[in-house]
Design a protein around this motif. Structure first.
Motif, PDB file in Angstrom:
ATOM      1  N   GLY A   1       0.818  -1.207   0.000  1.00 30.52           N
ATOM      2  CA  GLY A   1       0.000   0.000   0.000  1.00 30.52           C
ATOM      3  C   GLY A   1       0.850   1.254   0.000  1.00 30.52           C
ATOM      4  N   ASN A   2       0.379   2.273  -0.732  1.00 32.95           N
ATOM      5  CA  ASN A   2       1.166   3.484  -0.925  1.00 32.95           C
ATOM      6  C   ASN A   2       0.332   4.741  -0.721  1.00 32.95           C
ATOM      7  OD1 ASN A   2       3.820   2.394  -2.265  1.00 32.95           O
ATOM      8  ND2 ASN A   2       2.106   1.240  -3.124  1.00 32.95           N
ATOM      9  N   SER A   3       0.910   5.697   0.002  1.00 32.34           N
ATOM     10  CA  SER A   3       0.308   7.020   0.109  1.00 32.34           C
ATOM     11  C   SER A   3       1.398   7.991   0.544  1.00 32.34           C
ATOM     12  CB  SER A   3      -0.841   7.008   1.127  1.00 32.34           C
ATOM     13  OG  SER A   3      -1.526   8.240   1.089  1.00 32.34           O
TER      14      SER A   3
ATOM     15  N   THR B   1      -1.876   7.724  -9.152  1.00 31.53           N
ATOM     16  CA  THR B   1      -0.896   7.368 -10.185  1.00 31.53           C
ATOM     17  C   THR B   1      -1.452   6.340 -11.164  1.00 31.53           C
ATOM     18  OG1 THR B   1       0.067   5.656  -8.762  1.00 31.53           O
ATOM     19  CG2 THR B   1       1.090   7.852  -8.695  1.00 31.53           C
ATOM     20  N   HIS B   2      -2.168   5.332 -10.613  1.00 35.00           N
ATOM     21  CA  HIS B   2      -2.780   4.299 -11.460  1.00 35.00           C
ATOM     22  C   HIS B   2      -3.737   3.478 -10.613  1.00 35.00           C
ATOM     23  CE1 HIS B   2       0.647   2.247  -9.658  1.00 35.00           C
ATOM     24  NE2 HIS B   2       0.207   1.076 -10.074  1.00 35.00           N
ATOM     25  N   GLU B   3      -4.515   2.614 -11.261  1.00 37.12           N
ATOM     26  CA  GLU B   3      -5.666   2.001 -10.608  1.00 37.12           C
ATOM     27  C   GLU B   3      -5.357   0.821  -9.695  1.00 37.12           C
ATOM     28  OE1 GLU B   3      -4.919   1.926 -13.769  1.00 37.12           O
ATOM     29  OE2 GLU B   3      -5.332  -0.018 -14.707  1.00 37.12           O
TER      30      GLU B   3
ATOM     31  N   THR C   1      -4.778  -1.611  -6.697  1.00 35.36           N
ATOM     32  CA  THR C   1      -5.387  -1.371  -5.377  1.00 35.36           C
ATOM     33  C   THR C   1      -4.373  -0.896  -4.338  1.00 35.36           C
ATOM     34  OG1 THR C   1      -5.182  -3.718  -4.916  1.00 35.36           O
ATOM     35  CG2 THR C   1      -7.340  -2.942  -5.632  1.00 35.36           C
ATOM     36  N   ASP C   2      -3.086  -1.219  -4.522  1.00 34.90           N
ATOM     37  CA  ASP C   2      -2.103  -0.707  -3.553  1.00 34.90           C
ATOM     38  C   ASP C   2      -1.908   0.812  -3.698  1.00 34.90           C
ATOM     39  OD1 ASP C   2      -0.775  -1.451  -6.017  1.00 34.90           O
ATOM     40  OD2 ASP C   2       1.163  -1.196  -5.025  1.00 34.90           O
ATOM     41  N   HIS C   3      -2.667   1.425  -4.616  1.00 33.59           N
ATOM     42  CA  HIS C   3      -2.632   2.882  -4.791  1.00 33.59           C
ATOM     43  C   HIS C   3      -4.015   3.528  -4.657  1.00 33.59           C
ATOM     44  CE1 HIS C   3       1.586   2.801  -6.223  1.00 33.59           C
ATOM     45  NE2 HIS C   3       1.236   1.548  -6.489  1.00 33.59           N
ATOM     46  N   THR C   4      -5.057   2.701  -4.607  1.00 32.92           N
ATOM     47  CA  THR C   4      -6.419   3.270  -4.666  1.00 32.92           C
ATOM     48  C   THR C   4      -7.380   2.818  -3.556  1.00 32.92           C
ATOM     49  OG1 THR C   4      -7.005   1.493  -6.215  1.00 32.92           O
ATOM     50  CG2 THR C   4      -6.415   3.606  -7.185  1.00 32.92           C
TER      51      THR C   4
ATOM     52  N   THR D   1       7.343   5.711  -8.841  1.00 37.39           N
ATOM     53  CA  THR D   1       7.313   4.289  -8.462  1.00 37.39           C
ATOM     54  C   THR D   1       6.461   3.547  -9.477  1.00 37.39           C
ATOM     55  OG1 THR D   1       5.362   4.488  -7.041  1.00 37.39           O
ATOM     56  CG2 THR D   1       7.502   4.883  -6.006  1.00 37.39           C
ATOM     57  N   ASP D   2       6.474   2.224  -9.413  1.00 37.90           N
ATOM     58  CA  ASP D   2       5.752   1.387 -10.389  1.00 37.90           C
ATOM     59  C   ASP D   2       6.225   1.690 -11.809  1.00 37.90           C
ATOM     60  OD1 ASP D   2       3.945   1.977  -7.953  1.00 37.90           O
ATOM     61  OD2 ASP D   2       3.133   0.106  -8.729  1.00 37.90           O
ATOM     62  N   LEU D   3       7.524   1.496 -11.993  1.00 38.82           N
ATOM     63  CA  LEU D   3       8.164   1.772 -13.282  1.00 38.82           C
ATOM     64  C   LEU D   3       8.768   0.478 -13.824  1.00 38.82           C
ATOM     65  CD1 LEU D   3      10.501   4.608 -11.992  1.00 38.82           C
ATOM     66  CD2 LEU D   3       8.579   5.035 -13.491  1.00 38.82           C
TER      67      LEU D   3
ATOM     68  N   GLY E   1       6.760  -3.606 -15.706  1.00 39.39           N
ATOM     69  CA  GLY E   1       6.648  -4.138 -14.343  1.00 39.39           C
ATOM     70  C   GLY E   1       7.171  -3.152 -13.309  1.00 39.39           C
ATOM     71  N   HIS E   2       8.220  -3.573 -12.604  1.00 37.10           N
ATOM     72  CA  HIS E   2       8.763  -2.762 -11.499  1.00 37.10           C
ATOM     73  C   HIS E   2      10.281  -2.646 -11.609  1.00 37.10           C
ATOM     74  CE1 HIS E   2       5.068  -2.465  -9.104  1.00 37.10           C
ATOM     75  NE2 HIS E   2       4.792  -3.688  -9.518  1.00 37.10           N
ATOM     76  N   LEU E   3      10.822  -1.566 -11.031  1.00 38.76           N
ATOM     77  CA  LEU E   3      12.260  -1.303 -11.087  1.00 38.76           C
ATOM     78  C   LEU E   3      12.998  -2.108 -10.009  1.00 38.76           C
ATOM     79  CD1 LEU E   3      13.422   0.751 -13.116  1.00 38.76           C
ATOM     80  CD2 LEU E   3      13.631   2.373 -11.234  1.00 38.76           C
TER      81      LEU E   3
ATOM     82  N   GLY F   1      11.714   3.484  -2.312  1.00 35.29           N
ATOM     83  CA  GLY F   1      10.425   3.004  -1.820  1.00 35.29           C
ATOM     84  C   GLY F   1       9.796   1.954  -2.708  1.00 35.29           C
ATOM     85  N   HIS F   2       8.543   1.656  -2.393  1.00 30.00           N
ATOM     86  CA  HIS F   2       7.768   0.609  -3.076  1.00 30.00           C
ATOM     87  C   HIS F   2       8.530  -0.717  -3.129  1.00 30.00           C
ATOM     88  CE1 HIS F   2       4.779  -1.301  -5.576  1.00 30.00           C
ATOM     89  NE2 HIS F   2       4.061  -0.179  -5.662  1.00 30.00           N
ATOM     90  N   LEU F   3       9.124  -1.101  -1.989  1.00 27.74           N
ATOM     91  CA  LEU F   3       9.830  -2.384  -1.920  1.00 27.74           C
ATOM     92  C   LEU F   3       8.840  -3.541  -1.896  1.00 27.74           C
ATOM     93  CD1 LEU F   3      12.129  -0.412  -0.952  1.00 27.74           C
ATOM     94  CD2 LEU F   3      12.879  -2.265   0.553  1.00 27.74           C
TER      95      LEU F   3
HETATM   96 ZN   LIG Z   1       2.219  -0.314  -6.732  1.00 25.47          ZN
END
Ligand SMILES: [Zn+2]
Ligand SMILES: [Zn+2]
Length: 261
Positions: free
Chosen positions: A12-14, A55-57, A59-62, A141-143, A189-191, A214-216
């Motif tokens: 989860g991210n905020s 940033t995008h839909e 659920t860890d962002h919304t 994040t989420d790159l 995917g992810h970096l 972040g976003h580990l």
């Molecule tokens: Zn994410």
């Protein structure tokens, strides 16, 4: 400005960002109650939030976007494809709080928020730059890949939250199913920690930066490994910690240190 990741990671991210006049959240990907608690913990009142930028839909962002918007009457900003893709997760939002970003630029009081494209497996994923006076913070994040365009945007930032998602070996030998591993490793995917390190080298110039990793991934990474991998890449490229940049870790389950700049 103040920059404070409230929560950061696959669970989860905020992120809270404020200027003298404006206070915003980038994403609200935990239950509304958790985000309320984090805001109170850093001395902020949820009723004073001027907007939530999505940033995008995923659920860890919304997850908490709808609850917070309804409870505190907060405007929600996202591009049209993201609105369409997240409508189920966020539920009903009051008409006047539905803000569709159509030309990437939003002004709130003394803060400008500019969205930029990132490569990720979502409808129309965005990173955000937040600018007030001559200060700039970026969330990246989420790159799936660190593109030249993203690099240019981050080069003159003061503070950056940058993804350091996974250790490639832990991911490859870890428990995830083959298809999920492939998705995470792909350019949508992810970096990885290693790629994050290279990205930090790429944005190093004569402007001193505060970079927060972040976003580990909870399964395929841990903070000490992410930090050390990035430091090793920096050392190999002669980037000097605390002279060229300072490096921080965003916490997964609680607010990270308040960064003022
Ligand atoms: Zn994410
Ligand atoms: Zn995502």
């Amino acid at each position: 400005m103040i920059f404070c990741p409230l929560y950061s990671g696959s669970s989860g991210n905020s992120i809270f960002v404020s200027s003298d006049g404006a206070k915003v959240l980038i994403d609200a990907g935990l239950p509304g109650k958790s985000i309320e608690k984090a805001l109170v913990d850093i001395g902020q009142n949820p009723t004073n939030i001027d907007g939530i930028f999505v940033t995008h839909e995923h659920t860890d962002h919304t997850k908490g976007v709808g609850v917070l918007s309804r409870k505190y009457d907060i405007p929600v900003y996202a591009n049209l494809s993201t609105w369409n893709a997240m409508s189920k997760t966020v539920g009903k939002i009051k008409e006047h709080n539905i803000k569709i970003i159509d030309n990437s630029y939003v002004n709130i009081k003394d803060m400008d928020v500019i969205s930029y494209k990132i490569s990720h497996d979502a409808a129309d994923p965005s990173g955000y730059s937040l600018i007030s006076k001559n200060k700039k913070a970026c969330v990246a994040t989420d790159l799936g890949e660190f593109s030249n365009e993203v690099q240019k945007i981050l080069e003159d930032a003061d503070v950056i939250l940058l993804e350091s998602n996974h250790d490639v070996q832990m991911l490859k030998f870890g428990p995830y199913p083959y298809n999920l591993k492939r998705r995470i490793l792909s350019n949508i995917g992810h970096l990885s920690n290693e790629d994050c390190g290279k990205a930090v080298v790429g944005i190093t110039n004569n402007k001193f930066k505060k970079v927060i990793l972040g976003h580990l991934s909870k399964t395929n990474n841990y903070p000490e490994l992410a930090y050390q991998t990035v430091v090793n890449v920096l050392n190999d490229s002669n980037v000097k910690l605390d002279k060229d940049l300072s490096l921080y870790m965003a916490k997964r389950d609680m607010p990270s240190n308040y960064i003022e700049f």
